[in-house]
Design a protein around this motif. Structure first.
Motif, PDB file in Angstrom:
ATOM      1  N   LEU A 129     -13.514 -25.310  14.316  1.00  0.00           N
ATOM      2  CA  LEU A 129     -13.134 -26.712  14.491  1.00  0.00           C
ATOM      3  C   LEU A 129     -11.916 -26.872  15.394  1.00  0.00           C
ATOM      4  O   LEU A 129     -11.540 -27.990  15.732  1.00  0.00           O
ATOM      5  N   GLU A 130     -11.319 -25.768  15.797  1.00  0.00           N
ATOM      6  CA  GLU A 130     -10.039 -25.802  16.502  1.00  0.00           C
ATOM      7  C   GLU A 130     -10.229 -25.729  18.017  1.00  0.00           C
ATOM      8  O   GLU A 130     -11.086 -24.995  18.515  1.00  0.00           O
ATOM      9  N   SER A 131      -9.423 -26.509  18.734  1.00  0.00           N
ATOM     10  CA  SER A 131      -9.382 -26.446  20.194  1.00  0.00           C
ATOM     11  C   SER A 131      -7.949 -26.203  20.633  1.00  0.00           C
ATOM     12  O   SER A 131      -7.006 -26.682  20.007  1.00  0.00           O
ATOM     13  N   ASN A 132      -7.794 -25.455  21.741  1.00  0.00           N
ATOM     14  CA  ASN A 132      -6.474 -25.141  22.279  1.00  0.00           C
ATOM     15  C   ASN A 132      -6.440 -25.514  23.759  1.00  0.00           C
ATOM     16  O   ASN A 132      -6.729 -24.703  24.624  1.00  0.00           O
ATOM     17  N   PRO A 133      -6.079 -26.773  24.057  1.00  0.00           N
ATOM     18  CA  PRO A 133      -6.133 -27.247  25.442  1.00  0.00           C
ATOM     19  C   PRO A 133      -5.118 -26.553  26.335  1.00  0.00           C
ATOM     20  O   PRO A 133      -4.045 -26.126  25.888  1.00  0.00           O
ATOM     21  N   ALA A 134      -5.466 -26.465  27.612  1.00  0.00           N
ATOM     22  CA  ALA A 134      -4.564 -25.875  28.593  1.00  0.00           C
ATOM     23  C   ALA A 134      -3.294 -26.695  28.706  1.00  0.00           C
ATOM     24  O   ALA A 134      -3.306 -27.918  28.548  1.00  0.00           O
ATOM     25  N   GLY A 135      -2.183 -26.023  28.975  1.00  0.00           N
ATOM     26  CA  GLY A 135      -0.913 -26.705  29.137  1.00  0.00           C
ATOM     27  C   GLY A 135      -0.119 -26.849  27.860  1.00  0.00           C
ATOM     28  O   GLY A 135       1.009 -27.355  27.888  1.00  0.00           O
ATOM     29  N   ARG A 136      -0.675 -26.422  26.747  1.00  0.00           N
ATOM     30  CA  ARG A 136       0.018 -26.452  25.460  1.00  0.00           C
ATOM     31  C   ARG A 136       0.302 -25.027  25.004  1.00  0.00           C
ATOM     32  O   ARG A 136      -0.412 -24.082  25.371  1.00  0.00           O
ATOM     33  N   TYR A 137       1.348 -24.879  24.207  1.00  0.00           N
ATOM     34  CA  TYR A 137       1.678 -23.555  23.699  1.00  0.00           C
ATOM     35  C   TYR A 137       1.971 -23.655  22.209  1.00  0.00           C
ATOM     36  O   TYR A 137       2.343 -24.711  21.690  1.00  0.00           O
ATOM     37  N   ALA A 138       1.774 -22.526  21.516  1.00  0.00           N
ATOM     38  CA  ALA A 138       1.939 -22.483  20.067  1.00  0.00           C
ATOM     39  C   ALA A 138       3.386 -22.817  19.706  1.00  0.00           C
ATOM     40  O   ALA A 138       4.320 -22.425  20.418  1.00  0.00           O
ATOM     41  N   PRO A 139       3.604 -23.532  18.605  1.00  0.00           N
ATOM     42  CA  PRO A 139       2.608 -24.030  17.643  1.00  0.00           C
ATOM     43  C   PRO A 139       2.116 -25.435  17.952  1.00  0.00           C
ATOM     44  O   PRO A 139       1.612 -26.122  17.060  1.00  0.00           O
ATOM     45  N   TYR A 140       2.241 -25.866  19.202  1.00  0.00           N
ATOM     46  CA  TYR A 140       1.874 -27.239  19.573  1.00  0.00           C
ATOM     47  C   TYR A 140       0.562 -27.288  20.349  1.00  0.00           C
ATOM     48  O   TYR A 140       0.355 -28.173  21.179  1.00  0.00           O
ATOM     49  N   ASP A 141      -0.340 -26.360  20.068  1.00  0.00           N
ATOM     50  CA  ASP A 141      -1.578 -26.284  20.852  1.00  0.00           C
ATOM     51  C   ASP A 141      -2.841 -26.327  19.997  1.00  0.00           C
ATOM     52  O   ASP A 141      -3.923 -25.986  20.472  1.00  0.00           O
ATOM     53  N   THR A 142      -2.727 -26.757  18.742  1.00  0.00           N
ATOM     54  CA  THR A 142      -3.890 -26.814  17.867  1.00  0.00           C
ATOM     55  C   THR A 142      -4.402 -28.255  17.774  1.00  0.00           C
ATOM     56  O   THR A 142      -3.681 -29.143  17.327  1.00  0.00           O
ATOM     57  N   TYR A 143      -5.629 -28.457  18.202  1.00  0.00           N
ATOM     58  CA  TYR A 143      -6.253 -29.777  18.225  1.00  0.00           C
ATOM     59  C   TYR A 143      -7.644 -29.689  17.606  1.00  0.00           C
ATOM     60  O   TYR A 143      -8.214 -28.597  17.460  1.00  0.00           O
ATOM     61  N   THR A 144      -8.183 -30.833  17.259  1.00  0.00           N
ATOM     62  CA  THR A 144      -9.565 -30.903  16.804  1.00  0.00           C
ATOM     63  C   THR A 144     -10.121 -32.272  17.168  1.00  0.00           C
ATOM     64  O   THR A 144      -9.447 -33.062  17.844  1.00  0.00           O
ATOM     65  N   THR A 145     -11.343 -32.570  16.735  1.00  0.00           N
ATOM     66  CA  THR A 145     -11.950 -33.866  16.995  1.00  0.00           C
ATOM     67  C   THR A 145     -12.442 -34.480  15.691  1.00  0.00           C
ATOM     68  O   THR A 145     -12.782 -33.758  14.741  1.00  0.00           O
ATOM     69  N   THR A 146     -12.492 -35.792  15.653  1.00  0.00           N
ATOM     70  CA  THR A 146     -13.037 -36.462  14.470  1.00  0.00           C
ATOM     71  C   THR A 146     -14.519 -36.147  14.316  1.00  0.00           C
ATOM     72  O   THR A 146     -15.016 -35.994  13.188  1.00  0.00           O
ATOM     73  N   GLN A 147     -15.238 -36.041  15.434  1.00  0.00           N
ATOM     74  CA  GLN A 147     -16.669 -35.735  15.365  1.00  0.00           C
ATOM     75  C   GLN A 147     -16.917 -34.404  14.667  1.00  0.00           C
ATOM     76  O   GLN A 147     -17.804 -34.288  13.807  1.00  0.00           O
ATOM     77  N   ALA A 148     -16.127 -33.374  15.036  1.00  0.00           N
ATOM     78  CA  ALA A 148     -16.317 -32.050  14.451  1.00  0.00           C
ATOM     79  C   ALA A 148     -15.984 -32.050  12.962  1.00  0.00           C
ATOM     80  O   ALA A 148     -16.678 -31.416  12.153  1.00  0.00           O
ATOM     81  N   VAL A 149     -14.933 -32.772  12.583  1.00  0.00           N
ATOM     82  CA  VAL A 149     -14.536 -32.803  11.171  1.00  0.00           C
ATOM     83  C   VAL A 149     -15.582 -33.513  10.323  1.00  0.00           C
ATOM     84  O   VAL A 149     -15.986 -33.032   9.258  1.00  0.00           O
ATOM     85  N   TRP A 150     -16.055 -34.675  10.775  1.00  0.00           N
ATOM     86  CA  TRP A 150     -17.077 -35.387  10.000  1.00  0.00           C
ATOM     87  C   TRP A 150     -18.378 -34.588   9.930  1.00  0.00           C
ATOM     88  O   TRP A 150     -19.062 -34.599   8.906  1.00  0.00           O
TER      89      TRP A 150
END
Length: 364
Positions: free
Chosen positions: A165-186
């Motif tokens: 469920l986790e995405s790590n977009p370019a330009g972000r670095y840990a611990p500020y690089d963890t993202y997800t989507t509402t579609q994936a969670v539902w």
């Protein structure tokens, strides 16, 4: 342990059983030969019309989103993503007097990523239990807090244990690089098909109050927040200070898609805060505990450029917090997004009256 509601409501049933899916109004459509009454179905957490006039049959998602930033944007958590599609946003204090959000989604999918997602806190249970069984999306936390979440009404969804469920977009670095989507969670929690009950009362009639143009909440150097009433959009626009207390540099709080954070309603809920007993981070910061369930305090409701002063009262964990005016009546909100500031009782909070003067008034 997940507390799952076994009552499954099909979309067709929602049109018949509106009480389980949100509030409704009646509109009349007429032709030359007949007139029909059409039930208008509202989203339970915003009081605005549901998409397609049907409340989605799914549990709310509450995502923990970071708000820490010292450098110029982009840096650390800002700019965040997806908050402009949330129904309700709670803002809470964590260690170091910085803040984090719990962004609640139910009626609408965020079209892209939401984040950055961070760890859970004790206060999350206090804030979110009123939503029934929300899907609580976070990345880890200290063990005492995780144990309490497991035994609460929250459905625990730790991205650290659900890497798909986790995405790590370019330009972000840990611990500020963890993202997800509402579609994936539902999709992951598709068995949770019960919408939440409303937690606020809505009305387009503005209650009596004081005309206000600005709210200033000074949590800390990283969370020095301003809300300013904007007549053109009918919303409170969010700003933050990137300067010093003596030389403020106030900038719009803009998300990654260029949209400024805004809300039809801002609630400042003065809450008693204690620290400990657990150590939250490697710097020795103690767990911040905002005591909501079973408590009460001062409240300030801001809508339509008006401040209504009152109190908040919380009963059991599953009961919505009530916001009452000086006569003890529930304060109705403007239909739309609500931003709830879980603010430390006694901390600086200042409002600017809507008059031709620079005089300011302390709200606390």
């Amino acid at each position: 342990m997940r507390k799952l509601n076994s009552v499954v409501l099909a979309g067709a049933i929602c049109g018949l059983l509106l009480a389980a899916c949100g509030s409704s109004k009646v509109a009349t459509s007429s032709t030359t030969t007949t007139a029909k009454k059409v039930a208008i179905v509202d989203c339970p957490l915003t009081g605005t019309r549901a998409p397609g006039n049907v409340v989605p049959q799914r549990a709310p998602i509450a995502m923990k989103v970071d708000n820490y930033s010292l450098g110029p944007v982009p840096a650390e958590a800002r700019p965040q993503s997806g908050l402009d599609y949330a129904d309700i946003i709670f803002e809470e204090q964590v260690e170091g007097a910085i803040t984090r959000y719990a962004a609640v989604f139910q009626c609408h999918n965020a079209p892209g990523l939401v984040g950055p997602i961070r760890s859970a806190r004790w206060t999350d249970i206090q804030m979110l239990s009123e939503l029934g069984h929300p899907i609580f999306v976070h990345v880890g936390g200290i063990q005492p807090v995780l144990s309490l979440i497991t035994s609460s009404a929250l459905v625990n969804l730790d991205l650290g244990l659900n890497g798909s469920l986790e995405s790590n977009p370019a330009g972000r670095y840990a611990p500020y690089d963890t993202y997800t989507t509402t579609q994936a969670v539902w999709a992951h929690e598709k068995q949770l098909t019960t919408p939440p009950s409303p937690v606020f009362t809505y009305s387009t009639k503005v209650p009596n109050g004081q005309a206000v143009t600005q709210i200033h909440l000074d949590w800390s150097d990283t969370s020095d927040i301003y809300w300013r009433w904007d007549v053109a959009t009918g919303t409170w626009l969010r700003y933050y200070n990137v300067g010093s207390p003596s030389a403020a540099v106030i900038k719009p709080d803009v998300l990654s898609d260029g949209v400024q954070n805004q809300a039809q309603n801002v609630i400042v809920q003065d809450v008693n805060i204690t620290y400990g007993p657990w150590v939250e981070n490697s710097g020795g910061g103690l767990e911040v505990e905002s005591h909501i369930i079973g408590n009460s305090g001062k409240a300030y409701v801001f809508r339509n450029g008006t401040m209504i002063t009152g109190t908040w009262v919380s009963g059991s964990a599953s009961s919505p917090t009530k916001f009452l005016d000086s006569a003890g009546k529930v304060i109705a909100l403007e239909p739309g997004r609500t931003w709830v500031e879980i603010y430390p009782a006694g901390a600086p909070q200042v409002v600017t009256p809507a008059v031709s003067t620079t005089t300011t008034t302390a709200a606390g």
